[in-house]
Scaffold this active site. Structure first.
Site, PDB file in Angstrom:
ATOM      1  N   ILE A  49       0.914  -1.189  -0.439  1.00  0.00           N
ATOM      2  CA  ILE A  49       0.590   0.184   0.383  1.00  0.00           C
ATOM      3  C   ILE A  49       0.627   0.925  -0.223  1.00  0.00           C
ATOM      4  CG2 ILE A  49      -1.556   1.450   1.329  1.00  0.00           C
ATOM      5  CD1 ILE A  49      -3.055  -1.199   2.570  1.00  0.00           C
ATOM      6  N   ALA A  94       4.023   4.002   2.655  1.00  0.00           N
ATOM      7  CA  ALA A  94       3.624   2.472   2.223  1.00  0.00           C
ATOM      8  C   ALA A  94       4.493   1.981   3.417  1.00  0.00           C
ATOM      9  CB  ALA A  94       4.698   2.694   1.120  1.00  0.00           C
ATOM     10  N   LYS A  95       3.746   0.261   3.272  1.00  0.00           N
ATOM     11  CA  LYS A  95       3.971  -0.507   3.879  1.00  0.00           C
ATOM     12  C   LYS A  95       3.265  -1.695   2.851  1.00  0.00           C
ATOM     13  CE  LYS A  95       5.017  -1.484   7.836  1.00  0.00           C
ATOM     14  NZ  LYS A  95       6.245  -0.772   8.853  1.00  0.00           N
ATOM     15  N   GLY A  96       4.405  -2.944   3.358  1.00  0.00           N
ATOM     16  CA  GLY A  96       3.981  -4.138   2.561  1.00  0.00           C
ATOM     17  C   GLY A  96       3.699  -5.499   3.759  1.00  0.00           C
ATOM     18  N   ASP A 135      10.830  -5.155   8.803  1.00  0.00           N
ATOM     19  CA  ASP A 135       9.897  -4.663   9.532  1.00  0.00           C
ATOM     20  C   ASP A 135       9.618  -5.799  10.283  1.00  0.00           C
ATOM     21  OD1 ASP A 135       7.981  -2.531  10.389  1.00  0.00           O
ATOM     22  OD2 ASP A 135       6.185  -4.959  11.017  1.00  0.00           O
TER      23      ASP A 135
END
Ligand code: NAD
Length: 405
Positions: A49, A94-96, A135
């Site tokens: 995202i 963003a992050k995934g 992460d």
């Protein structure tokens, strides 16, 4: 969203900016088929995202966990936008994530899943567009596989596509320790401003992964008394201070610190209640909630994790006079050195560790000072002040750029 609305109203943010911030710019859901070791095919669900890219390329980590969900990734991507703005890095957020249990997968399965996930999201990532990083449950090796997979698709070595890589392929000195080091710089600054002596204070750290274990070592190196540590299997407590070198030695050959014999054992769900001056949640979201915020004994909380304090808990802590240094400031050391890594990759020119740590300190202490002073001036808590600083920068960028078309 509650945090955003509170800050947006307090600073009378343009409704256009607030509306933009409520909606991620881009959401990609991917299916990740993987051939498992037993010959079967398993299809994992993954996300990337991009929340906002008004101030620069999107930036944010990749999480592997059974509880990853679209909503969680959305929240984490939003916090990345805020974090980059608070410390004034030229990035959006963003992050995934992939829904999986990496503890139950072999190295080969993890590699195949990482490579296929990277190939699936490679349509939106890239050094000028969106730069992933580690992460929860992802590490340097995972970043190396991502860098290699992306490089194979473009046809040349592209180190700038991810940060948190091994040094040998364009990683940065100091990145591994950066989040924990940033947590330490923030806490030291807090001590100076609040007038307490960190070397005479007790610190408890929940989570013993990248953030928690490095923070524990750095606090101990600087003379603070680390009285408690915990990982997912259990916690340890010693009011006289834990011998961290000994704990690290014990942990080398084991999955968890929880069986360490020379300290009192604390159940995972009671850890945030142990007596200490500074509590550092550095594990997962929502570890301090309405159910336990009344029982926290620390005078200060420095959020190493993202979102460890629920909204209701925040209100209870504030009423009790417990000061919270919010995640988007306290754990920004990681993304700051990730930014340095990306700059070094783009220039193919690498800096010394001393230079990196000095620049990190400069940025983190500067951001802390700005947020702390604004909190005092506006008589608000530091989370609100951090949101005001971040939203102020994003709001200006949004309004200067205007709306397309
Ligand atoms: P990690 O996977 O390296 O470590 C997570 C640790 O938390 C492990 O020790 C695990 O056992 C422990 N844990 C999980 N559930 C727990 C529980 N209920 N009680 C106690 N311990 C528990 O992950 P990490 O990279 O250290 O990330 C930790 C947090 O910090 C996350 O919220 C992450 O988003 C945030 N963060 C990480 C970075 C980074 O650079 N890695 C940067 C900023 C923020």
């Amino acid at each position: 969203m509650a945090q955003l609305d509170r800050a947006g109203q307090a600073m009378k943010l343009e409704s256009f900016t607030l509306e933009r911030m409520r909606h991620p710019k881009r959401i990609l859901t991917v299916s990740v088929p993987v051939k498992m070791d037993d010959g079967s095919i398993k299809v994992f669900e993954g996300y990337r995202i991009q929340h906002n890219m008004d101030r620069g390329p999107a930036k944010g980590g990749i999480r592997y966990h059974p509880q990853v969900s679209l909503d969680e990734v959305k929240a984490l991507a939003f916090w990345m936008t805020m974090k980059c703005a608070v410390v004034n890095l030229p990035y959006g957020g963003a992050k995934g994530g992939v829904i999986c249990d990496p503890k139950k997968m072999s190295k080969g399965e993890l590699e195949r899943m990482t490579r296929r996930y990277t190939a699936e999201i490679s349509i939106i990532i890239g050094p000028e567009k969106d730069i992933p990083a580690p992460d929860v449950n992802t590490n340097e090796q995972v970043m190396a596989w991502m860098m290699d997979t992306y490089s194979m698709t473009v046809g040349y070595a592209c180190p700038g596509v991810v940060t948190g890589k091994p040094i040998e392929i364009g990683g940065s000195l100091g990145r591994r320790e950066a989040t924990g080091r940033g947590v330490f710089y923030v806490t030291r600054e807090l001590a100076a401003r609040e007038g307490f002596d960190l070397s005479k204070s007790s610190v408890a750290i929940q989570g013993f992964g990248n953030v928690g274990s490095n923070a524990a070592s750095i606090f101990a190196e600087h003379g603070a008394k680390v009285v408690g540590i915990a990982d997912v299997s259990g916690g340890l407590y010693d009011p006289k201070g834990l011998d961290l070198r000994d704990v690290m030695e014990y942990r080398k050959t084991r999955e968890s610190v929880s069986g360490y014999p020379k300290a009192e054992h604390v159940p995972v769900d009671k850890f945030v209640e142990i007596p200490c001056d500074v509590l550092i949640p550095a594990a997962m979201e929502n570890s301090i909630t309405r159910a336990n915020a009344d029982k926290v004994k620390a005078r200060y909380i420095v959020e190493g994790a993202n979102g460890p304090t629920s909204n209701e808990a925040d209100a209870i802590l504030q009423k009790r006079g417990i000061q919270v240094v919010p995640d988007i400031l306290a754990n920004a050391g990681g993304v700051t050195v990730s930014y340095f890594e990306w700059v070094q990759d783009m220039q193919s020119y690498f800096w010394s560790e001393d230079e990196i740590n000095a620049r990190l300190r400069h940025i983190i202490v500067g951001a802390f000072t700005e947020v702390y002073d604004l909190a005092k001036k506006e008589k608000v808590d530091m989370r609100m002040a951090a949101f005001m600083v971040g939203l102020g920068r994003i709001g200006k960028a949004v309004s200067i750029r205007g709306m397309y078309p």
